[in-house]
Write an enzyme that holds these catalytic residues in place. Sequence first.
Site, PDB file in Angstrom:
ATOM      1  N   HIS A   1      53.396  57.086  43.837  1.00 50.91           N
ATOM      2  CA  HIS A   1      52.789  56.745  42.541  1.00 50.91           C
ATOM      3  C   HIS A   1      52.293  55.306  42.524  1.00 50.91           C
ATOM      4  O   HIS A   1      51.254  55.010  41.928  1.00 50.91           O
ATOM      5  CB  HIS A   1      53.748  56.992  41.379  1.00 50.91           C
ATOM      6  CG  HIS A   1      53.052  56.817  40.071  1.00 50.91           C
ATOM      7  ND1 HIS A   1      52.236  57.787  39.529  1.00 50.91           N
ATOM      8  CD2 HIS A   1      52.939  55.743  39.253  1.00 50.91           C
ATOM      9  CE1 HIS A   1      51.685  57.329  38.428  1.00 50.91           C
ATOM     10  NE2 HIS A   1      52.085  56.087  38.226  1.00 50.91           N
TER      11      HIS A   1
ATOM     12  N   HIS B   1      51.197  46.780  38.024  1.00 51.77           N
ATOM     13  CA  HIS B   1      49.892  46.649  37.354  1.00 51.77           C
ATOM     14  C   HIS B   1      49.506  45.189  37.083  1.00 51.77           C
ATOM     15  O   HIS B   1      48.367  44.791  37.303  1.00 51.77           O
ATOM     16  CB  HIS B   1      49.905  47.388  36.013  1.00 51.77           C
ATOM     17  CG  HIS B   1      49.921  48.875  36.148  1.00 51.77           C
ATOM     18  ND1 HIS B   1      48.944  49.571  36.825  1.00 51.77           N
ATOM     19  CD2 HIS B   1      50.788  49.802  35.685  1.00 51.77           C
ATOM     20  CE1 HIS B   1      49.211  50.872  36.767  1.00 51.77           C
ATOM     21  NE2 HIS B   1      50.332  51.036  36.091  1.00 51.77           N
TER      22      HIS B   1
HETATM   23 ZN   LIG Z   1      50.937  54.881  36.961  1.00 52.44          ZN
END
Ligand SMILES: [Zn+2]
Length: 305
Positions: A234, A261
Amino acid sequence: MLQTTIHKTVRCTGIGLHSGKQVELVLRPAAEDTGVLFSLRSDSGSTFLSPAPSLVVETGLATVLGDGHQTVATVEHLLAAVSGMGIDNIHIEVTGRELPIMDGSAASFVYLLKQAGLRKLDKPRTVMTVKKPIEFEQDGKYIKARPYNGFRVDYTIEFAHPLIGTQRMELEITPKNFVTEIAKARTFGFLKEVDYLHANGLALGGSLDNAIVLDEYGVLNAEGLRFKDEFVRHKLLDFVGDMAVLGAPLHGHFEVFASGHAMNNAFLRHLDENKDIYLEPVTLPLPEAARVTSRTESLVPVAAV
Ligand SMILES: [Zn+2]
């Protein structure tokens, strides 16, 4: 290599991670050099937003793009699917300010894009290639990039959890590998974080239907894991989506340790702000066959799983 778009319009609905409400998504074909274009629908009409590194305004719960007037949330897994499947130009119409979270992976978007089919356009594709090695570090985490003819990612994560530990995966990001190796890997979180979010009115749509949820010992989802190393897969998926915010395909070899992120975006901003040093646009040559192929013959199916 020619630019691509999707062959026909497709749509789906799903739950928004933030709101917990049904949101609608429509994907439409787009012309050469459009790139990814979000069309945000509301009662007062539609506004438009193109992804750019500087427009990532939030990365906590999900990646949010915003330009000061409008925002669109939870874009990362669809952007990963679009980029991973080699789609250059697409209109993404969103109702409700966020994309549906679906099952927390990119599998539903891959399914949708396969339904739409892939169509080659008449202009060549330009990719941004890493032309000079760069090492980007923050708090012991790093992203190292170097020139490479393709898009290759070597990702390592370390979590002090018995089920995760250290996981590493290196993958050449091609449409086939994207679909078979990482598209189905779901996002994950820890029960204590989920409880905190829900108690604060956040992630109202978050549930065991759209994330792997871990307690101290293991996975709470009855169906278990889709891959033993679903977590690092992921993270690779997220990395593909986070790099897609650049607005052009990116070529290079990326060695990533413990990033997420926020750091992915900080890295991409740094690349983008210093693109004269690190990046070079390269227009991929047309293969001989493409030069003589008529437009009606240029319809190709999306790579099968
Ligand atoms: Zn994700």
